[in-house]
Design an enzyme around this catalytic site. Sequence first.
Site, PDB file in Angstrom:
ATOM      1  N   SER A 220       0.688  -1.108  -0.076  1.00 16.71           N
ATOM      2  CA  SER A 220      -0.012   0.128  -0.116  1.00 16.71           C
ATOM      3  C   SER A 220       0.779   1.201   0.016  1.00 16.71           C
ATOM      4  O   SER A 220       0.377   2.232  -0.152  1.00 16.71           O
ATOM      5  CB  SER A 220      -0.846  -0.073   1.195  1.00 16.71           C
ATOM      6  OG  SER A 220      -1.802  -1.056   1.256  1.00 16.71           O
ATOM      7  N   HIS A 477      -6.667  -9.713   4.640  1.00 17.92           N
ATOM      8  CA  HIS A 477      -5.361 -10.325   5.144  1.00 17.92           C
ATOM      9  C   HIS A 477      -5.954 -11.457   6.271  1.00 17.92           C
ATOM     10  O   HIS A 477      -5.314 -12.650   5.790  1.00 17.92           O
ATOM     11  CB  HIS A 477      -4.515  -9.409   5.739  1.00 17.92           C
ATOM     12  CG  HIS A 477      -3.600  -8.517   4.922  1.00 17.92           C
ATOM     13  ND1 HIS A 477      -2.736  -9.271   3.952  1.00 17.92           N
ATOM     14  CD2 HIS A 477      -3.586  -7.346   4.573  1.00 17.92           C
ATOM     15  CE1 HIS A 477      -2.298  -8.426   3.228  1.00 17.92           C
ATOM     16  NE2 HIS A 477      -2.688  -7.021   3.597  1.00 17.92           N
TER      17      HIS A 477
HETATM   18 ZN   LIG Z   1      -2.235  -5.249   2.577  1.00 19.90          ZN
END
Ligand SMILES: [Zn+2]
Length: 682
Positions: A220, A477
């Site tokens: 990210s 996740h």
């Molecule tokens: Zn991630």
Amino acid sequence: MSSLCSIQFVGKGWKVVSFFVVIAITWLATVLPVQAQGADEELVRIWPTNNTTLLVEQRFDLRVESLIPGQSAPTLESITINGNNFTGTFRQRINEQLQLPGGSIEVGQPPEGSNLFGQTLRNWSLSQPGRYEVVATLNIDGRQVSARNTYRVQPFQRRGNLNKIIFFVGDGMGTPLRTGARIMKYGVRDGQPGGYLEIEKMPVLGLVNTHSLDSIIPDSANTAAAWVSGAKTINNALNAFPDNTPETNFDNPRIETLPQYMKRRYNWGIGMVTTAFLTDATPASFAANQVQRGEFEWIAQQYFDFFRDGWYVPETGYRSLKELSQPVDVLLGPGARHFVPDENRAAEFRDTVFRRDNQDLIAVARQQGYTIVTDVNSMNQAPNDRPLLGLFLGDFRESAALGPQNIPSVLDLLIARGRATIDGRGANQLTPPVPSEFATIPKLEEMTRKAIAALEAQSPQGWMLQVESSQVDKLAHPLDPDRTLYEVLTLDKAVEVTRQFVAENPNSLMLVTADHAQGQTVGGTVDSQAIRENRIDLNEAMQSFGNAGFTTYQDTDNDGYPNEANPSTKLAIGISARPTFRTDFLTDDVNLPPSGEDGTEPNPERDPNGLLLTNDLQRQTTVANHTADDVPIAAQGPGAGLFNGVMDNIEVFQRMAAVISGVRNRQDLATGRPFTATETES
Ligand SMILES: [Zn+2]
């Protein structure tokens, strides 16, 4: 801020005269020392990244460095820009930087005796559009070794009345999650979607490539850096590049972000709203320049443009960072741990982590005139015309995978407010119960509404706001697809608020995209009732193809979210790039880690009788991972049409800058697709 000189030659508008490379590389016939053998690109490099498009006057650090130690310290032979000698200017500026307190840090010099070369000319910029070729030549043990980078400088001027950009990120929100959230919210009737998400109602849709400088699979940090500064960098880096002094993350070459650029030059406001800790990679991308996203204390200080010796990031040695930094006017999110000095203050936020330098950044913010708010009521009551820092509670339940630095899933916020249930059970019937304090945490759409009002009041001349629904990724996740889909819906509610604003403010552009995808797809449906009552073998549970039928989610209170997470027929989400885990397809009371220390073993606490799904990732990976899939980008407002089609993520930066410069049609964009040094633009 000091005004730095820029290079004034070459280029007229988009047309650039052709140039000749005037550096002839002399290869010495002598036998080379072992350390200096290899291709030139392995020996010397230049930052920023080759093939970066910069804006006129956008600040960047020009760094030249060697990569393998010589037998003696290498020296700079020459730097040319489009064949013109730049060596003297470079040397003079480096000497000026070396005279500053902490000068060797300013210059990013490798340690004495390392026999590496590294010099960084800070906060440089180019004032004329066009194509630039930079050639740097080092003398390494008597051999001349060159590196060559090409840059395009894109014109920029304030033209037209566009003065607000609202940039939405569904972190990890690949296309299947939009589809899944839509089915959850609207179902399917007569074979057609029963309705469309607000994101899907936006008039323009494109696709964005997400690769990083060092991998097809990004994180990210580099993806966000690509949109906001236009430069490709490595995973984990924010508007900064790796260098040959890996022993410190503080002296790396940096590049100015679009919000920093707009604030420095036009006094635009900067806002960030997130459900992840405020110093996390996506929010940090707007206003931080740091090669390692994990330097949270650094990032928090940079938000306030606050540097003082004795702090995590001292003032000495970082004048160039201070010149680059721009304070953020509105910050709303969790993650007080990177702002508080000790465990007592951390405990106020139900956390145990605090700043490693024991400094109180909240007090600094207060001194700088910020209003500090800690819950939805104080946020809504805060004055709009002063800088605003909101630090909210996270998911402090001991077993929660999200942790106290992240706002709980919106499903849990809804349960706390009595607006949703899991298997018909409310806050106090779940194990562990949903704490009543969760009802004081603002939802993403509430933070977005406040941020827009505050930026409007503080910066009527213009502003940029980033709104991140980060838990799309943070719940993907640990393999919680139901909560993940609720996070897409909370993003959509924030988009709804903003679409109304954009409709009333035609000088606003809004974009909704993702930084990267995760490996989920809508695989089919399951019969929740049958699973709950143990009436079905889990190996027979997932209905696909013609047997999937239709889901039965309901939103009876019309708040935009299904009331019940496990309706009688619910979505079943398939997941690739995953560790081993167990699932019974039903929403768990709390989000638990999917596997143990070893990604080939499921977490025994989680769905112990669930279906065993084995890993495809390596055993050390204990959570699901990102994928390389392209991600959608939706646009609405002036210049939205520029975001149609397929583009690389750095082009999102180029197109935002083009929109501010008055470009409205794709024909006028002429950004040039990824270009090469030999190509001539016309
Ligand atoms: Zn991630």
